[in-house]
Design an enzyme around this catalytic site. Sequence first.
Site, PDB file in Angstrom:
ATOM      1  N   ARG A  45      -7.839  11.586   9.709  1.00 17.97           N
ATOM      2  CA  ARG A  45      -7.499  10.268  10.250  1.00 17.97           C
ATOM      3  C   ARG A  45      -6.391  10.348  11.298  1.00 17.97           C
ATOM      4  O   ARG A  45      -5.315   9.788  11.123  1.00 17.97           O
ATOM      5  CB  ARG A  45      -7.106   9.298   9.133  1.00 17.97           C
ATOM      6  CG  ARG A  45      -8.203   9.006   8.149  1.00 17.97           C
ATOM      7  CD  ARG A  45      -7.833   7.856   7.220  1.00 17.97           C
ATOM      8  NE  ARG A  45      -8.922   7.549   6.304  1.00 17.97           N
ATOM      9  CZ  ARG A  45      -8.925   6.534   5.447  1.00 17.97           C
ATOM     10  NH1 ARG A  45      -7.872   5.733   5.394  1.00 17.97           N
ATOM     11  NH2 ARG A  45      -9.958   6.325   4.660  1.00 17.97           N
ATOM     12  N   ASP A  86      -0.950   2.219   9.680  1.00 15.43           N
ATOM     13  CA  ASP A  86      -2.217   1.512   9.525  1.00 15.43           C
ATOM     14  C   ASP A  86      -2.142   0.199  10.290  1.00 15.43           C
ATOM     15  O   ASP A  86      -1.155  -0.545  10.165  1.00 15.43           O
ATOM     16  CB  ASP A  86      -2.511   1.218   8.050  1.00 15.43           C
ATOM     17  CG  ASP A  86      -2.983   2.452   7.283  1.00 15.43           C
ATOM     18  OD1 ASP A  86      -2.986   3.554   7.873  1.00 15.43           O
ATOM     19  OD2 ASP A  86      -3.326   2.309   6.097  1.00 15.43           O
ATOM     20  N   ASP A 129       0.807  -1.220   0.000  1.00 20.23           N
ATOM     21  CA  ASP A 129       0.000   0.000   0.000  1.00 20.23           C
ATOM     22  C   ASP A 129       0.840   1.270   0.000  1.00 20.23           C
ATOM     23  O   ASP A 129       0.352   2.339  -0.363  1.00 20.23           O
ATOM     24  CB  ASP A 129      -0.917   0.024   1.222  1.00 20.23           C
ATOM     25  CG  ASP A 129      -2.023  -1.013   1.139  1.00 20.23           C
ATOM     26  OD1 ASP A 129      -2.378  -1.409   0.013  1.00 20.23           O
ATOM     27  OD2 ASP A 129      -2.526  -1.431   2.198  1.00 20.23           O
ATOM     28  N   ASP A 165       0.222   5.985   1.214  1.00 23.67           N
ATOM     29  CA  ASP A 165      -1.107   5.682   1.752  1.00 23.67           C
ATOM     30  C   ASP A 165      -1.212   6.215   3.173  1.00 23.67           C
ATOM     31  O   ASP A 165      -1.357   7.409   3.383  1.00 23.67           O
ATOM     32  CB  ASP A 165      -1.360   4.176   1.681  1.00 23.67           C
ATOM     33  CG  ASP A 165      -2.799   3.812   1.986  1.00 23.67           C
ATOM     34  OD1 ASP A 165      -3.683   4.667   1.824  1.00 23.67           O
ATOM     35  OD2 ASP A 165      -3.044   2.670   2.404  1.00 23.67           O
ATOM     36  N   ASP A 191       2.388   2.299   2.966  1.00 29.43           N
ATOM     37  CA  ASP A 191       2.290   2.864   4.312  1.00 29.43           C
ATOM     38  C   ASP A 191       3.678   3.113   4.898  1.00 29.43           C
ATOM     39  O   ASP A 191       4.656   2.456   4.524  1.00 29.43           O
ATOM     40  CB  ASP A 191       1.553   1.899   5.247  1.00 29.43           C
ATOM     41  CG  ASP A 191       0.113   1.654   4.835  1.00 29.43           C
ATOM     42  OD1 ASP A 191      -0.484   2.557   4.227  1.00 29.43           O
ATOM     43  OD2 ASP A 191      -0.405   0.559   5.132  1.00 29.43           O
TER      44      ASP A 191
END
Length: 404
Positions: free
Chosen positions: A280, A228, A200, A224, A202
């Site tokens: 987020r 996470d 991804d 990303d 991350d």
Amino acid sequence: MSTLFFTFSLLLLAPLLVISSIQDPELVVQDVHRSINASLTRRNLGYLSCGSGNPIDRLLAMQPQLGKKSPAFSYCAIGFGKNAIGGKNGRIYVVTDSGNDDPVNPKPGTLRHAVIQDEPLWIIFKRDMVIQLKQELVMNSYKTIDGRGASVHISGGPCITIHHTSNIIIHGINIHDCKQSGNGNIRDSPNHSGWWDVSDGDGISIFGGKNIWVDHCSLSNCHDGLIDAIHGSTAITISNNYFTHHDKVMLLGHSDSFTQDKGMQVTVAFNHFGEGLVQRMPRCRHGYFHVVNNDYTHWEMYAIGGSAAPTINSQGNRFLAPNEKYRKEVTKHEDAPESQWRSWNWRSEGDLMLNGAYFRQTGAGASSSSTYARASSLSARPSSLVGSITTNAGPVNCKKGSRC
């Protein structure tokens, strides 16, 4: 700050809004920015203050000289990830080579060679390094990556993956500009390598991980997320980190339909969410989340959000809202109609709201302590101390041969 006082208003027959009123907003905002600038100066001086009110920093300041493994280091952890022991019971591994990244046959002396070993290891760095990986760095269990005593950057390529492993500590690393990796073979232990799909991008990806502690890192500008945690990950503490220049900062929970995340417990404590952040911080699903004594100085959309009925316990944080009129709300209830999200248990207790910031409380409300028992992991300090508690967020410029 003496002109600041709180008034909490209760809106009848509607979700609670936690708002604070201030006599002179401009003076308060200026005072907060002075506090932030002073924090950056103290961080660059290269020491931890025992008097900051931060329990992790107080214990770290008493550790032995850098370059020596300290089993007591792991006991500095707090929150849901407090049982992460990392490489406490292992030998020291010194990373000497910042290049030569071979994802399948890593060279001894490289970070990749260190993290795939089956034995517990305390990983330190011989000198300042910039490490650009060719594939994501897949970590084996019982590892401490300790960047103290050097300026260590993982950037410009794929970054860190914790995949169905446990007892990992990542401390004092600069993680930024992380990219997606292509399909390819990656070794994840001395005796196994396998095919991995596109990552991804991350900064730190936690997939089915347990007993994880990420502390005193800086994270920014990844493809990303910065951190996470998904697919049944739990027992995680994210503390004392400095987050900047990123859109989707932190995702906790895979998807609304992935109910295995209902047992997830994550502590987000003592972090500074700084300039250039959008949303987020974190975004939560299903589980139990303790957001405590963080400093939120920037957001563009919202700070704390979620879906799928997570329990969010926000205590003792400092929220400085943007100047834009329609961006004052700290929270965002996502992917559900109001008739559903009104029952989600989100509370704000002792938070400091500045520049018109407000927190939309829902569910059981702040007074129901039993509701938030599984989302409580440590005692919150007063929000008035957040400036000093987060003063050393991010890697600290420690020197080898001396205490931090």
